[in-house]
Motif scaffolding. Structure first.
Motif, PDB file in Angstrom:
ATOM      1  N   ALA A  73       0.829  -1.206   0.000  1.00 17.64           N
ATOM      2  CA  ALA A  73       0.000   0.000   0.000  1.00 17.64           C
ATOM      3  C   ALA A  73       0.862   1.253   0.000  1.00 17.64           C
ATOM      4  CB  ALA A  73      -0.932  -0.007   1.207  1.00 17.64           C
ATOM      5  N   LEU A  74       1.967   1.211   0.743  1.00 19.11           N
ATOM      6  CA  LEU A  74       2.874   2.349   0.800  1.00 19.11           C
ATOM      7  C   LEU A  74       3.512   2.592  -0.569  1.00 19.11           C
ATOM      8  CD1 LEU A  74       3.968   4.378   2.901  1.00 19.11           C
ATOM      9  CD2 LEU A  74       5.838   2.777   3.329  1.00 19.11           C
ATOM     10  N   ASP A  75       3.947   1.521  -1.229  1.00 15.16           N
ATOM     11  CA  ASP A  75       4.524   1.648  -2.567  1.00 15.16           C
ATOM     12  C   ASP A  75       3.516   2.269  -3.536  1.00 15.16           C
ATOM     13  OD1 ASP A  75       6.915   0.513  -1.753  1.00 15.16           O
ATOM     14  OD2 ASP A  75       6.428  -1.493  -2.507  1.00 15.16           O
ATOM     15  N   ARG A  76       2.296   1.788  -3.468  1.00 14.51           N
ATOM     16  CA  ARG A  76       1.258   2.291  -4.370  1.00 14.51           C
ATOM     17  C   ARG A  76       0.933   3.754  -4.068  1.00 14.51           C
ATOM     18  NH1 ARG A  76      -0.802   3.248  -9.019  1.00 14.51           N
ATOM     19  NH2 ARG A  76      -3.079   3.316  -9.128  1.00 14.51           N
ATOM     20  N   ALA A  77       0.852   4.106  -2.799  1.00 16.22           N
ATOM     21  CA  ALA A  77       0.536   5.479  -2.420  1.00 16.22           C
ATOM     22  C   ALA A  77       1.618   6.441  -2.902  1.00 16.22           C
ATOM     23  CB  ALA A  77       0.366   5.588  -0.905  1.00 16.22           C
ATOM     24  N   TYR A  78       2.882   6.015  -2.771  1.00 20.90           N
ATOM     25  CA  TYR A  78       3.940   6.920  -3.234  1.00 20.90           C
ATOM     26  C   TYR A  78       3.924   7.034  -4.753  1.00 20.90           C
ATOM     27  CZ  TYR A  78       8.121   9.541  -3.845  1.00 20.90           C
ATOM     28  OH  TYR A  78       8.980  10.556  -4.207  1.00 20.90           O
ATOM     29  N   GLU A  79       3.645   5.936  -5.419  1.00 20.88           N
ATOM     30  CA  GLU A  79       3.542   5.989  -6.883  1.00 20.88           C
ATOM     31  C   GLU A  79       2.493   7.018  -7.312  1.00 20.88           C
ATOM     32  OE1 GLU A  79       2.503   2.991 -10.640  1.00 20.88           O
ATOM     33  OE2 GLU A  79       2.255   2.298  -8.583  1.00 20.88           O
ATOM     34  N   ILE A  80       1.357   7.014  -6.615  1.00 18.17           N
ATOM     35  CA  ILE A  80       0.289   7.961  -6.933  1.00 18.17           C
ATOM     36  C   ILE A  80       0.738   9.392  -6.654  1.00 18.17           C
ATOM     37  CG2 ILE A  80      -2.009   8.751  -6.236  1.00 18.17           C
ATOM     38  CD1 ILE A  80      -2.698   5.755  -5.787  1.00 18.17           C
ATOM     39  N   LEU A  96       2.736  14.789  -8.344  1.00 14.42           N
ATOM     40  CA  LEU A  96       3.745  15.833  -8.190  1.00 14.42           C
ATOM     41  C   LEU A  96       4.447  16.105  -9.513  1.00 14.42           C
ATOM     42  CD1 LEU A  96       5.293  17.702  -6.234  1.00 14.42           C
ATOM     43  CD2 LEU A  96       6.828  15.784  -5.756  1.00 14.42           C
ATOM     44  N   ALA A  97       4.783  15.038 -10.241  1.00 13.06           N
ATOM     45  CA  ALA A  97       5.484  15.192 -11.513  1.00 13.06           C
ATOM     46  C   ALA A  97       4.625  15.889 -12.565  1.00 13.06           C
ATOM     47  CB  ALA A  97       5.940  13.828 -12.025  1.00 13.06           C
ATOM     48  N   ALA A  98       3.313  15.789 -12.415  1.00 17.60           N
ATOM     49  CA  ALA A  98       2.404  16.369 -13.406  1.00 17.60           C
ATOM     50  C   ALA A  98       2.165  17.867 -13.197  1.00 17.60           C
ATOM     51  CB  ALA A  98       1.064  15.632 -13.373  1.00 17.60           C
ATOM     52  N   LEU A  99       2.671  18.434 -12.102  1.00 17.72           N
ATOM     53  CA  LEU A  99       2.397  19.837 -11.808  1.00 17.72           C
ATOM     54  C   LEU A  99       3.197  20.757 -12.717  1.00 17.72           C
ATOM     55  CD1 LEU A  99       2.398  19.775  -7.895  1.00 17.72           C
ATOM     56  CD2 LEU A  99       0.442  19.625  -9.453  1.00 17.72           C
ATOM     57  N   SER A 100       2.531  21.753 -13.226  1.00 19.70           N
ATOM     58  CA  SER A 100       3.205  22.778 -14.015  1.00 19.70           C
ATOM     59  C   SER A 100       3.691  23.884 -13.082  1.00 19.70           C
ATOM     60  CB  SER A 100       2.232  23.366 -15.037  1.00 19.70           C
ATOM     61  OG  SER A 100       1.187  24.078 -14.360  1.00 19.70           O
ATOM     62  N   GLN A 101       4.506  24.771 -13.620  1.00 19.34           N
ATOM     63  CA  GLN A 101       4.957  25.909 -12.815  1.00 19.34           C
ATOM     64  C   GLN A 101       3.762  26.750 -12.384  1.00 19.34           C
ATOM     65  OE1 GLN A 101       8.240  26.360 -11.828  1.00 19.34           O
ATOM     66  NE2 GLN A 101       7.248  27.784 -10.420  1.00 19.34           N
ATOM     67  N   ASP A 102       2.758  26.859 -13.246  1.00 24.35           N
ATOM     68  CA  ASP A 102       1.553  27.620 -12.899  1.00 24.35           C
ATOM     69  C   ASP A 102       0.818  26.964 -11.729  1.00 24.35           C
ATOM     70  OD1 ASP A 102      -0.423  29.741 -13.446  1.00 24.35           O
ATOM     71  OD2 ASP A 102      -1.730  28.052 -13.969  1.00 24.35           O
ATOM     72  N   ASP A 103       0.759  25.615 -11.721  1.00 28.92           N
ATOM     73  CA  ASP A 103       0.130  24.909 -10.596  1.00 28.92           C
ATOM     74  C   ASP A 103       0.847  25.230  -9.291  1.00 28.92           C
ATOM     75  OD1 ASP A 103      -1.719  23.549 -12.241  1.00 28.92           O
ATOM     76  OD2 ASP A 103      -0.281  21.933 -12.620  1.00 28.92           O
ATOM     77  N   LEU A 104       2.173  25.330  -9.365  1.00 30.89           N
ATOM     78  CA  LEU A 104       2.965  25.585  -8.158  1.00 30.89           C
ATOM     79  C   LEU A 104       2.871  27.038  -7.704  1.00 30.89           C
ATOM     80  CD1 LEU A 104       6.142  23.531  -9.130  1.00 30.89           C
ATOM     81  CD2 LEU A 104       4.437  22.905  -7.405  1.00 30.89           C
TER      82      LEU A 104
END
Length: 286
Positions: free
Chosen positions: A107-114, A119-127
């Motif tokens: 579950a921990l592995d899956r949660a971090y994957e999610i 996080l990787a999908a965030l654009s500079q505008d999102d941040l």
């Protein structure tokens, strides 16, 4: 120049790898261990496992088990808000509360994957953008502050999990080396024991364990071989011995991703570094 997004990913990944190494080999006994009365944990019910909790946070807060802490961290990492507060959509279903150590690690592995994917999908505008009404009292805060908050949760709860494992091992402390030297503990029973002896700086034991067939290239739970540890502590005689027994100096530790010569350099063990440099030159014929 490294972007803010990449810096956040790097920090998150570093904290994650540290936690994942700390929970490797977790047993059910450790998972459910309650050292005191009144601990919060996860309990089996007719509907499955449920985490202890209260709508009103108790003061002082109760001691929480590894089971509770991992369950809490799983919830934090893949909570719907780690997508929606950034203006994205959450599609994953929440998992059941883990009822065993193996289920908890999965579950921990899956949660971090999610979380990492979000996080990787965030654009500079999102941040940069204020999160707005969806974030309630935090609506004026930007996405970067929220990303840092989730990473902080990963760091401090990960540290708590590691500390509880240390407590568990401390109250059950036993010295495995005499059993290994007597032949009662074999390499098949505990493959990384020679590396553990190096981590404890039991250099005489390292030599005896090698004589009894314990592998010189096995790693500690922190991802280091005995050669890394000998190089980093300036234990040149032991390092020579390990090399004679087949130590692979090119192996990189799993925490810092550095080979054995790199450890000698980083920890400023000049005599070891000079020896390894000379050995490399001699081997190349330079």
């Amino acid at each position: 120049m490294t972007t803010l997004s990449q810096n956040l990913l790097d920090l998150s990944d570093f904290a994650w790898q540290r936690l994942r190494q700390r929970v490797e080999g977790l047993t059910d006994d450790e998972y459910f261990w309650e050292p005191f009365d009144g601990c919060w944990s996860v309990r089996k019910t007719a509907e499955g496992y449920v985490a202890d909790g209260s709508r009103l946070p108790p003061a002082p807060a109760p001691f929480t088990t590894v089971a509770w802490r991992i369950t809490h961290l799983v919830d934090i990492l893949q909570a719907e808000r780690t997508a929606t507060w950034f203006g994205h959509t959450a599609t994953e279903e929440p998992p059941p509360v883990p009822g065993s150590a193996s289920e908890a690690l999965a579950a921990l592995d899956r949660a971090y994957e999610i979380w990492r994917g979000r996080l990787a999908a965030l654009s500079q505008d999102d941040l940069d953008r204020a999160m707005g009404p969806i974030a309630g009292p935090y609506g004026d805060n930007d996405g970067t502050s929220f990303a840092l908050h989730i990473i902080d949760e990963l760091i401090h709860h990960g540290a708590e999990v590691g500390t509880v494992r240390d407590f568990y091992r401390g109250v059950r402390a036993e010295d495995p080396f005499p059993a290994a030297l007597a032949g009662d503990l074999t390499p098949a029973d505990r493959p990384a024991l020679l590396a553990e002896a190096a981590a404890a700086q039991r250099w005489d034991v390292v030599r005896h364990l090698a004589d009894r067939g314990f592998g010189v290239n096995e790693r500690t739970s922190g991802g280091m071989t005995a050669a890394h540890l000998a190089a980093g502590t300036g234990e040149l005689d032991t390092l020579r011995f390990l090399i004679d027994r087949g130590a692979d100096l090119s192996l990189k530790d799993t925490q810092y991703d550095v080979d054995v010569p790199g450890w000698a350099e980083f920890f400023e063990q000049q005599e070891v570094a000079d020896y390894l440099t000379a050995r490399t030159r001699a081997g190349s014929g330079a």
